[in-house]
Scaffold this motif. Structure first.
Motif, PDB file in Angstrom:
ATOM      1  N   LYS A 164     -34.295  18.428  68.041  1.00  0.00           N
ATOM      2  CA  LYS A 164     -32.917  18.960  67.491  1.00  0.00           C
ATOM      3  C   LYS A 164     -32.862  20.648  67.489  1.00  0.00           C
ATOM      4  O   LYS A 164     -33.844  21.121  66.794  1.00  0.00           O
ATOM      5  CB  LYS A 164     -32.635  18.436  65.943  1.00  0.00           C
ATOM      6  CG  LYS A 164     -31.417  19.045  65.319  1.00  0.00           C
ATOM      7  CD  LYS A 164     -31.134  18.168  64.017  1.00  0.00           C
ATOM      8  CE  LYS A 164     -31.909  18.902  62.834  1.00  0.00           C
ATOM      9  NZ  LYS A 164     -31.485  18.220  61.635  1.00  0.00           N
ATOM     10  N   VAL A 165     -31.716  21.094  67.975  1.00  0.00           N
ATOM     11  CA  VAL A 165     -31.707  22.506  68.087  1.00  0.00           C
ATOM     12  C   VAL A 165     -30.164  23.002  67.241  1.00  0.00           C
ATOM     13  O   VAL A 165     -29.346  22.225  67.493  1.00  0.00           O
ATOM     14  CB  VAL A 165     -31.536  23.027  69.614  1.00  0.00           C
ATOM     15  CG1 VAL A 165     -31.289  24.397  69.688  1.00  0.00           C
ATOM     16  CG2 VAL A 165     -32.610  22.376  70.365  1.00  0.00           C
ATOM     17  N   GLU A 166     -30.430  23.726  66.252  1.00  0.00           N
ATOM     18  CA  GLU A 166     -29.283  23.941  65.501  1.00  0.00           C
ATOM     19  C   GLU A 166     -28.977  25.503  65.676  1.00  0.00           C
ATOM     20  O   GLU A 166     -29.928  26.277  65.417  1.00  0.00           O
ATOM     21  CB  GLU A 166     -29.616  23.614  64.039  1.00  0.00           C
ATOM     22  CG  GLU A 166     -30.079  21.966  63.707  1.00  0.00           C
ATOM     23  CD  GLU A 166     -30.497  22.127  62.183  1.00  0.00           C
ATOM     24  OE1 GLU A 166     -29.584  21.499  61.432  1.00  0.00           O
ATOM     25  OE2 GLU A 166     -31.483  22.704  61.861  1.00  0.00           O
ATOM     26  N   LEU A 167     -27.816  25.842  65.909  1.00  0.00           N
ATOM     27  CA  LEU A 167     -27.436  27.278  66.000  1.00  0.00           C
ATOM     28  C   LEU A 167     -26.967  27.563  64.751  1.00  0.00           C
ATOM     29  O   LEU A 167     -25.918  27.115  64.124  1.00  0.00           O
ATOM     30  CB  LEU A 167     -26.185  27.153  67.001  1.00  0.00           C
ATOM     31  CG  LEU A 167     -25.584  28.599  67.274  1.00  0.00           C
ATOM     32  CD1 LEU A 167     -26.532  29.561  67.697  1.00  0.00           C
ATOM     33  CD2 LEU A 167     -24.593  28.685  68.247  1.00  0.00           C
ATOM     34  N   ILE A 168     -27.350  28.622  64.387  1.00  0.00           N
ATOM     35  CA  ILE A 168     -27.120  29.288  62.882  1.00  0.00           C
ATOM     36  C   ILE A 168     -26.480  30.502  63.348  1.00  0.00           C
ATOM     37  O   ILE A 168     -26.857  31.401  63.943  1.00  0.00           O
ATOM     38  CB  ILE A 168     -28.376  29.568  62.140  1.00  0.00           C
ATOM     39  CG1 ILE A 168     -29.151  28.081  61.928  1.00  0.00           C
ATOM     40  CG2 ILE A 168     -28.119  30.291  60.773  1.00  0.00           C
ATOM     41  CD1 ILE A 168     -30.564  28.162  61.508  1.00  0.00           C
ATOM     42  N   LYS A 169     -25.172  30.732  62.718  1.00  0.00           N
ATOM     43  CA  LYS A 169     -24.328  31.969  62.865  1.00  0.00           C
ATOM     44  C   LYS A 169     -23.914  32.386  61.413  1.00  0.00           C
ATOM     45  O   LYS A 169     -23.591  31.659  60.585  1.00  0.00           O
ATOM     46  CB  LYS A 169     -23.371  31.745  63.626  1.00  0.00           C
ATOM     47  CG  LYS A 169     -22.327  32.975  63.741  1.00  0.00           C
ATOM     48  CD  LYS A 169     -21.105  32.643  64.799  1.00  0.00           C
ATOM     49  CE  LYS A 169     -20.337  33.995  65.081  1.00  0.00           C
ATOM     50  NZ  LYS A 169     -19.056  33.537  65.702  1.00  0.00           N
ATOM     51  N   VAL A 183     -23.712  26.112  62.678  1.00  0.00           N
ATOM     52  CA  VAL A 183     -22.202  25.772  63.360  1.00  0.00           C
ATOM     53  C   VAL A 183     -22.287  24.869  64.426  1.00  0.00           C
ATOM     54  O   VAL A 183     -21.477  24.176  64.820  1.00  0.00           O
ATOM     55  CB  VAL A 183     -21.693  27.316  63.802  1.00  0.00           C
ATOM     56  CG1 VAL A 183     -21.385  28.045  62.674  1.00  0.00           C
ATOM     57  CG2 VAL A 183     -22.503  27.899  64.922  1.00  0.00           C
ATOM     58  N   LYS A 184     -23.660  24.489  65.160  1.00  0.00           N
ATOM     59  CA  LYS A 184     -23.501  23.745  65.948  1.00  0.00           C
ATOM     60  C   LYS A 184     -24.880  22.991  66.134  1.00  0.00           C
ATOM     61  O   LYS A 184     -25.953  23.734  65.675  1.00  0.00           O
ATOM     62  CB  LYS A 184     -23.181  24.338  67.686  1.00  0.00           C
ATOM     63  CG  LYS A 184     -21.788  24.735  67.795  1.00  0.00           C
ATOM     64  CD  LYS A 184     -21.751  25.220  69.163  1.00  0.00           C
ATOM     65  CE  LYS A 184     -20.210  25.853  69.568  1.00  0.00           C
ATOM     66  NZ  LYS A 184     -19.867  26.222  70.692  1.00  0.00           N
ATOM     67  N   THR A 185     -24.862  21.871  66.693  1.00  0.00           N
ATOM     68  CA  THR A 185     -26.272  21.114  66.929  1.00  0.00           C
ATOM     69  C   THR A 185     -26.425  20.232  68.206  1.00  0.00           C
ATOM     70  O   THR A 185     -25.277  19.875  68.593  1.00  0.00           O
ATOM     71  CB  THR A 185     -26.568  20.030  65.551  1.00  0.00           C
ATOM     72  OG1 THR A 185     -26.387  20.572  64.494  1.00  0.00           O
ATOM     73  CG2 THR A 185     -27.892  19.239  65.541  1.00  0.00           C
ATOM     74  N   SER A 186     -27.535  20.366  68.771  1.00  0.00           N
ATOM     75  CA  SER A 186     -27.789  19.593  70.181  1.00  0.00           C
ATOM     76  C   SER A 186     -28.959  18.804  69.889  1.00  0.00           C
ATOM     77  O   SER A 186     -30.044  19.372  69.320  1.00  0.00           O
ATOM     78  CB  SER A 186     -27.766  20.649  71.405  1.00  0.00           C
ATOM     79  OG  SER A 186     -28.003  20.123  72.461  1.00  0.00           O
ATOM     80  N   THR A 187     -29.139  17.789  70.584  1.00  0.00           N
ATOM     81  CA  THR A 187     -30.203  17.051  70.516  1.00  0.00           C
ATOM     82  C   THR A 187     -30.625  16.263  71.877  1.00  0.00           C
ATOM     83  O   THR A 187     -29.902  16.226  72.593  1.00  0.00           O
ATOM     84  CB  THR A 187     -30.042  15.841  69.504  1.00  0.00           C
ATOM     85  OG1 THR A 187     -28.906  14.951  69.845  1.00  0.00           O
ATOM     86  CG2 THR A 187     -29.720  16.117  67.944  1.00  0.00           C
ATOM     87  N   ALA A 188     -31.956  15.942  71.881  1.00  0.00           N
ATOM     88  CA  ALA A 188     -32.525  15.123  72.971  1.00  0.00           C
ATOM     89  C   ALA A 188     -33.469  14.313  72.714  1.00  0.00           C
ATOM     90  O   ALA A 188     -34.209  14.292  71.501  1.00  0.00           O
ATOM     91  CB  ALA A 188     -33.136  16.157  73.956  1.00  0.00           C
TER      92      ALA A 188
END
Length: 134
Positions: free
Chosen positions: A108-113, A118-123
C-alpha cells in the motif's frame, strides 16, 4: 534465482523512473495558441511524502520520487514499512517496487500532502509495483 530477482528489480526501477520522468516532462510543457491541449495548470505548492506499507515479509526494493521534475531515487533499508522524506513542490509522482513472499502479499502506497492522505495505491502478488501522482 537471486540474479533474476536483482535484474527484475533493477529493470522495474529503471522503467518506473522512465515513466515518471516522461510524465513530469509532458506535464511541464507550456501552452501556446497552436497547442491541441490547453496549458497545464499545476497544483498548489505543498509538502509531499509517501508512506509505504507492505504485508508481513514484503521487502521494499526501491522508491523513485519526482517532484517538479527533480528525480530522487531512494533505497529503503530492509523492512516492509517506509516513509519518504518530505518534499516541497507542486507536481509530485512516486513509484515503488517490492518483493512479496507469495501471491497474497500486498503493498500500500499513500500520498500525504500537507499532513493528509490524499491518494492511495495498492498492489498484490509476489512482485509488487505501485505508482501514485498528484
Amino acid at each position: 534465482n537471486y540474479n533474476i530477482m536483482k535484474y527484475l528489480k533493477l529493470a522495474l526501477s529503471v522503467f518506473s523512473l522512465a515513466v515518471l520522468f516522461s510524465m513530469s516532462v509532458s506535464c511541464s510543457r507550456g501552452g501556446g495558441s497552436d497547442d491541441v491541449f490547453p496549458p497545464y495548470v499545476g497544483n498548489t505548492v505543498g509538502d509531499y511524502s509517501v508512506k509505504i506499507t507492505g504485508s508481513t515479509g514484503v521487502q521494499i526494493g526501491s522508491v523513485v520520487v519526482v517532484i517538479d521534475g527533480a528525480t530522487h531515487v531512494l533505497s529503503p533499508q530492509n523492512g516492509s514499512v517506509y516513509t519518504t522524506p518530505t518534499y516541497k513542490g507542486s507536481n509530485f509522482a512516486a513509484s515503488v517496487s517490492a518483493t512479496g513472499v507469495n501471491q497474497s502479499s500486498t503493498l500500500k502506497v499513500e500520498l500525504i500532502k500537507n499532513g493528509t492522505v490524499v491518494k492511495t495505491s495498492t498492489a498484490q502478488g509476489k512482485y509488487l509495483a505501485a505508482s501514485i501522482t498528484d
